[in-house]
Design an enzyme around this catalytic site. Structure first.
Site, PDB file in Angstrom:
ATOM      1  N   ASN A   9       0.866  -1.178   0.000  1.00  0.00           N
ATOM      2  CA  ASN A   9       0.000   0.000   0.000  1.00  0.00           C
ATOM      3  C   ASN A   9       0.908   1.234   0.000  1.00  0.00           C
ATOM      4  O   ASN A   9       1.486   1.570   1.022  1.00  0.00           O
ATOM      5  CB  ASN A   9      -0.889  -0.052   1.260  1.00  0.00           C
ATOM      6  CG  ASN A   9      -1.753   1.191   1.406  1.00  0.00           C
ATOM      7  OD1 ASN A   9      -1.827   2.022   0.506  1.00  0.00           O
ATOM      8  ND2 ASN A   9      -2.413   1.313   2.550  1.00  0.00           N
ATOM      9  N   LYS A  11       0.133   4.303  -0.422  1.00  0.00           N
ATOM     10  CA  LYS A  11      -0.497   5.501   0.151  1.00  0.00           C
ATOM     11  C   LYS A  11      -0.220   6.744  -0.719  1.00  0.00           C
ATOM     12  O   LYS A  11      -0.160   6.639  -1.938  1.00  0.00           O
ATOM     13  CB  LYS A  11      -0.024   5.698   1.595  1.00  0.00           C
ATOM     14  CG  LYS A  11      -0.229   4.425   2.432  1.00  0.00           C
ATOM     15  CD  LYS A  11      -0.079   4.615   3.902  1.00  0.00           C
ATOM     16  CE  LYS A  11      -0.323   3.297   4.608  1.00  0.00           C
ATOM     17  NZ  LYS A  11      -0.255   3.397   6.051  1.00  0.00           N
ATOM     18  N   HIS A  95      -9.822   1.261   4.753  1.00  0.00           N
ATOM     19  CA  HIS A  95      -8.545   1.440   5.457  1.00  0.00           C
ATOM     20  C   HIS A  95      -8.770   2.413   6.631  1.00  0.00           C
ATOM     21  O   HIS A  95      -9.544   3.358   6.506  1.00  0.00           O
ATOM     22  CB  HIS A  95      -7.490   1.983   4.494  1.00  0.00           C
ATOM     23  CG  HIS A  95      -6.117   1.962   5.085  1.00  0.00           C
ATOM     24  ND1 HIS A  95      -5.686   2.920   5.978  1.00  0.00           N
ATOM     25  CD2 HIS A  95      -5.093   1.083   4.945  1.00  0.00           C
ATOM     26  CE1 HIS A  95      -4.447   2.619   6.346  1.00  0.00           C
ATOM     27  NE2 HIS A  95      -4.060   1.517   5.732  1.00  0.00           N
ATOM     28  N   GLU A  97      -7.097   4.781   7.723  1.00  0.00           N
ATOM     29  CA  GLU A  97      -6.837   6.189   7.418  1.00  0.00           C
ATOM     30  C   GLU A  97      -8.056   6.820   6.750  1.00  0.00           C
ATOM     31  O   GLU A  97      -8.346   7.999   6.930  1.00  0.00           O
ATOM     32  CB  GLU A  97      -5.573   6.312   6.544  1.00  0.00           C
ATOM     33  CG  GLU A  97      -4.321   6.096   7.390  1.00  0.00           C
ATOM     34  CD  GLU A  97      -3.123   5.553   6.639  1.00  0.00           C
ATOM     35  OE1 GLU A  97      -3.098   5.580   5.398  1.00  0.00           O
ATOM     36  OE2 GLU A  97      -2.197   5.083   7.323  1.00  0.00           O
ATOM     37  N   GLU A 166      -5.807  -4.907  10.377  1.00  0.00           N
ATOM     38  CA  GLU A 166      -4.800  -3.878  10.600  1.00  0.00           C
ATOM     39  C   GLU A 166      -5.112  -3.144  11.902  1.00  0.00           C
ATOM     40  O   GLU A 166      -5.918  -2.203  11.901  1.00  0.00           O
ATOM     41  CB  GLU A 166      -4.791  -2.882   9.435  1.00  0.00           C
ATOM     42  CG  GLU A 166      -4.476  -3.498   8.100  1.00  0.00           C
ATOM     43  CD  GLU A 166      -3.836  -2.484   7.156  1.00  0.00           C
ATOM     44  OE1 GLU A 166      -2.729  -2.744   6.685  1.00  0.00           O
ATOM     45  OE2 GLU A 166      -4.441  -1.427   6.909  1.00  0.00           O
ATOM     46  N   GLY A 172       1.942   2.334  10.750  1.00  0.00           N
ATOM     47  CA  GLY A 172       2.889   3.433  10.615  1.00  0.00           C
ATOM     48  C   GLY A 172       3.536   3.865  11.923  1.00  0.00           C
ATOM     49  O   GLY A 172       4.169   4.904  11.993  1.00  0.00           O
ATOM     50  N   SER A 211       2.998  -2.057  10.329  1.00  0.00           N
ATOM     51  CA  SER A 211       4.449  -2.092  10.569  1.00  0.00           C
ATOM     52  C   SER A 211       5.094  -3.446  10.265  1.00  0.00           C
ATOM     53  O   SER A 211       5.999  -3.885  10.977  1.00  0.00           O
ATOM     54  CB  SER A 211       4.767  -1.641  12.000  1.00  0.00           C
ATOM     55  OG  SER A 211       4.310  -0.319  12.206  1.00  0.00           O
TER      56      SER A 211
HETATM   57  P1  PGA Z   1       2.497   0.299   7.636  1.00  0.00           P
HETATM   58  O1  PGA Z   1       1.074   0.510   6.933  1.00  0.00           O
HETATM   59  O2  PGA Z   1       3.063  -0.980   7.140  1.00  0.00           O
HETATM   60  O3  PGA Z   1       3.299   1.486   7.247  1.00  0.00           O
HETATM   61  O4  PGA Z   1       2.224   0.254   9.118  1.00  0.00           O
HETATM   62  C1  PGA Z   1       0.202  -0.551   6.697  1.00  0.00           C
HETATM   63  C2  PGA Z   1      -1.091  -0.061   6.096  1.00  0.00           C
HETATM   64  O5  PGA Z   1      -1.551   1.026   6.471  1.00  0.00           O
HETATM   65  O6  PGA Z   1      -1.686  -0.716   5.228  1.00  0.00           O
END
Ligand code: PGA
Length: 249
Positions: A9, A11, A95, A97, A166, A172, A211
């Site tokens: 992903n 982003k 997601h 976010e 997630e 993140g 992460s």
């Molecule tokens: P990350 O993000 O691996 O940077 O924690 C995962 C995601 O948001 O899909």
């Protein structure tokens, strides 16, 4: 045996040049001996580059969101038709976010999910609890609620969908759920699906995200109900991302 999926992903990251490099390196780094299914999710504007680089390769691509209509007066949105024209087979939906920053509701996510399936685009439905919810021991309740949405309305759609667990507190942040913590939730997700359809639940691929890096992926992927990863930060580095893909071999 469920085939593992390693999804990147990307982003709102990258430039035209850096995305070109990333696409080139990932494509070149894979061959027929790699077992995992690899999917990348660039920003909308780089999807044509993904199509150009990845057509007839081992890597698939998709979008990070989608509006649930074929077209319309909806300023700033992207339709399923547009995604299909650029070869997107997958779309990430719900997601955290999007749930947090854009206040996407469960109902909106359900509409997108059903529309994606109707259009032949495989949705990756993201579910996950916040830190406060985990600390209040609401993890299973929250996950059940997010999943039930789909399971109640259209359990058969599980045949054409992927779920990503997630935990919001792990995205993140550098914090990762331990393999045992993640496995408990993945097992719970599969059990919820089993209540509706045992066969589909057995086939359902459930990815872990939050992460994930090369250094922790192996232990996570060794868990019986973890079928791969949805990877943010670490997917922006081709060597790191390919390293995670190779762990599945
Ligand atoms: P990350 O993000 O691996 O940077 O924690 C995962 C995601 O948001 O899909």
């Amino acid at each position: 045996m469920r085939r593992k999926i390693i999804a990147g992903n990307w982003k709102m990251y990258g430039t035209r040049a850096s995305v070109d490099t990333l696409l080139t390196e990932i494509k070149a780094g894979l061959d027929d001996s790699d077992c995992a299914e690899v999917i990348v999710f660039p920003s909308y504007v780089y999807i044509p580059s993904a199509q150009q680089h990845l057509t007839n390769s081992l890597v698939k691509w998709g979008a990070q969101n989608m509006y649930p209509a074929l077209e319309g007066a909806v300023t700033g949105e992207i339709s399923a038709t547009m995604l299909k024209e650029y070869g997107c087979d997958y779309v990430i939906l719900g997601h955290s976010e999007r749930r947090t920053l854009f206040k996407e509701t469960d109902d909106q996510i359900l509409a997108k999910f059903l529309f994606a399936i109707e259009q032949g685009i495989t949705p990756i439905l993201c579910v996950g609890e916040t830190l406060a919810q985990r600390e209040n021991e609401q993890t299973f309740e929250v996950i059940a609620q997010q999943l039930d949405l789909v399971l109640q309305h259209a359990p058969s759609t599980l045949a054409s969908a992927i779920v990503a667990y997630e935990p919001v507190w792990a995205i993140g942040t550098g914090l990762t759920a331990t393999p045992e913590q993640a496995q408990k939730v993945h097992q719970f997700i599969r059990q919820q699906a089993e209540k509706r359809d045992k066969t589909l639940a057995e086939q359902l691929r459930i990815l872990y995200g939050g992460s994930v890096k090369r250094s922790n992926a192996n232990d996570l992927f060794a868990m019986p109900d973890i079928d791969g990863g949805l990877i943010g930060g670490a997917s922006l580095n081709a060597q790191e991302f390919l390293g995670i893909v190779k762990l599945c071999n």
